[in-house]
Write an enzyme that holds these catalytic residues in place. Structure first.
Site, PDB file in Angstrom:
ATOM      1  N   HIS A  68       5.795  13.562 -44.516  1.00 27.59           N
ATOM      2  CA  HIS A  68       6.264  14.797 -43.883  1.00 27.59           C
ATOM      3  C   HIS A  68       7.467  14.510 -42.977  1.00 27.59           C
ATOM      4  O   HIS A  68       7.614  13.398 -42.476  1.00 27.59           O
ATOM      5  CB  HIS A  68       5.156  15.390 -43.004  1.00 27.59           C
ATOM      6  CG  HIS A  68       4.034  16.019 -43.768  1.00 27.59           C
ATOM      7  ND1 HIS A  68       2.725  15.683 -43.571  1.00 27.59           N
ATOM      8  CD2 HIS A  68       4.050  16.980 -44.726  1.00 27.59           C
ATOM      9  CE1 HIS A  68       1.959  16.410 -44.386  1.00 27.59           C
ATOM     10  NE2 HIS A  68       2.734  17.203 -45.088  1.00 27.59           N
ATOM     11  N   CYS A 101      -0.260  16.426 -36.220  1.00 27.82           N
ATOM     12  CA  CYS A 101      -0.994  17.122 -37.302  1.00 27.82           C
ATOM     13  C   CYS A 101      -2.299  17.744 -36.849  1.00 27.82           C
ATOM     14  O   CYS A 101      -2.819  18.647 -37.496  1.00 27.82           O
ATOM     15  CB  CYS A 101      -1.346  16.151 -38.430  1.00 27.82           C
ATOM     16  SG  CYS A 101      -0.176  14.866 -38.720  1.00 27.82           S
TER      17      CYS A 101
HETATM   18  C1  CIR Z   1      -2.647  14.894 -46.314  1.00 30.85           C
HETATM   19  O1  CIR Z   1      -2.275  14.054 -47.139  1.00 30.85           O
HETATM   20  O2  CIR Z   1      -2.374  16.074 -46.431  1.00 30.85           O
HETATM   21  C2  CIR Z   1      -3.481  14.444 -45.139  1.00 30.85           C
HETATM   22  N1  CIR Z   1      -4.306  13.363 -45.517  1.00 30.85           N
HETATM   23  C3  CIR Z   1      -2.584  14.037 -43.991  1.00 30.85           C
HETATM   24  C4  CIR Z   1      -1.795  15.174 -43.447  1.00 30.85           C
HETATM   25  C5  CIR Z   1      -1.000  14.777 -42.259  1.00 30.85           C
HETATM   26  N2  CIR Z   1      -0.327  15.885 -41.718  1.00 30.85           N
HETATM   27  C6  CIR Z   1       0.868  15.830 -41.143  1.00 30.85           C
HETATM   28  O3  CIR Z   1       1.533  14.788 -41.139  1.00 30.85           O
HETATM   29  N3  CIR Z   1       1.345  16.967 -40.638  1.00 30.85           N
END
Ligand code: CIR
Length: 240
Positions: free
Chosen positions: A148, A235
């Site tokens: 991201h 997140c």
């Molecule tokens: C994913 O792959 O969607 C989750 N395991 C991690 C999301 C992390 N979110 C972020 O960096 N905003």
């Protein structure tokens, strides 16, 4: 959460420890002066603790995303219920557009949108159009390696930005005071400004010092178990 999506290769999260780390995270938000609404667990969605990806909150509207990962699409139902209590204007990103909130960084009235494996061109265009209706602007930044946008860049207000890896030399961020984080501590670039405090991941002393030298008070938090499933400090919450 132990079944969350991951590319990290750091093993399976310890659920009990993750719960303790999550509690400390909530305490830190409260200590920064925030009122915290805790969402109830959604056991159908192992990544649903990363609420940041499911909505984009602005001073004038909330935008429910259409997450790029198939296993996360259904997370939007529950977050919509929560946000309805706080926002009169709720907008939506729609198929075939996809956006993950982790790709969207607010810097004043401008929003940087990462084009990633999760956020596509159509989604970004939809988002910019919605933002425009509420008086905000948006522009895109193409990602190469990071999951991201906010995995590698964080806006600390006052024109200050923490930045690492592929974003460091990206002209899009040239106008900011850039605090460059070495690749070795790249994970710590995902830090979080809240009311003059900056939350920093534990175990990254150089980044902590860099941020403190810039005049911020830091709060160190251990998020080791969330890191195992590619998550970080930003997140785990939606701020507005
Ligand atoms: C994913 O792959 O969607 C989750 N395991 C991690 C999301 C992390 N979110 C972020 O960096 N905003």
């Amino acid at each position: 959460m132990v079944n969350g999506l991951t590319t990290a290769n750091l093993g399976t999260p310890d659920f009990e420890l993750a719960q303790r780390q999550h509690e400390q995270y909530i305490d830190a938000l409260i200590n920064c002066g925030l009122e915290v609404t805790i969402c109830k667990p959604d056991n159908d969605y192992p990544d649903s603790t990363f609420v940041e990806d499911i909505a984009i909150l602005t001073p004038k509207c909330a935008i429910i995303t259409n997450p790029g990962a198939q296993t996360r699409k259904g997370e939007t139902e529950e977050i919509k219920n929560v946000l309805t209590g706080f926002f009169n204007n709720i907008e939506h990103i729609q198929n075939p557009g996809t956006v993950d909130g982790g790709d969207v960084m607010m810097a004043g009235s401008h929003f940087y949108i990462g084009l990633s494996e999760r956020t596509n061109d159509i989604g970004a265009k939809q988002l910019i159009k919605i933002l425009g209706r509420f008086g905000f602007t948006g522009s895109t930044v193409r990602l190469e390696k990071f999951l991201h946008l906010k995995s590698g860049v964080a806006y600390l207000e006052d024109n200050n930005m923490v930045i690492t890896g592929e974003f460091t030399d990206n002209g899009a961020f040239r106008k900011y005071n850039l605090f460059k984080v070495d690749d070795k501590e790249g994970y710590a670039a995902n830090c979080l400004w809240i009311n003059d405090f900056v939350l920093v991941a534990k175990g990254f002393p150089t980044t902590k010092e860099l941020i403190e030298d810039a005049g911020y008070k830091t709060i160190e938090l251990d998020v080791s178990e969330f890191r195992k499933i590619d998550g970080g400090l930003s997140c785990l919450s939606l701020r507005f």
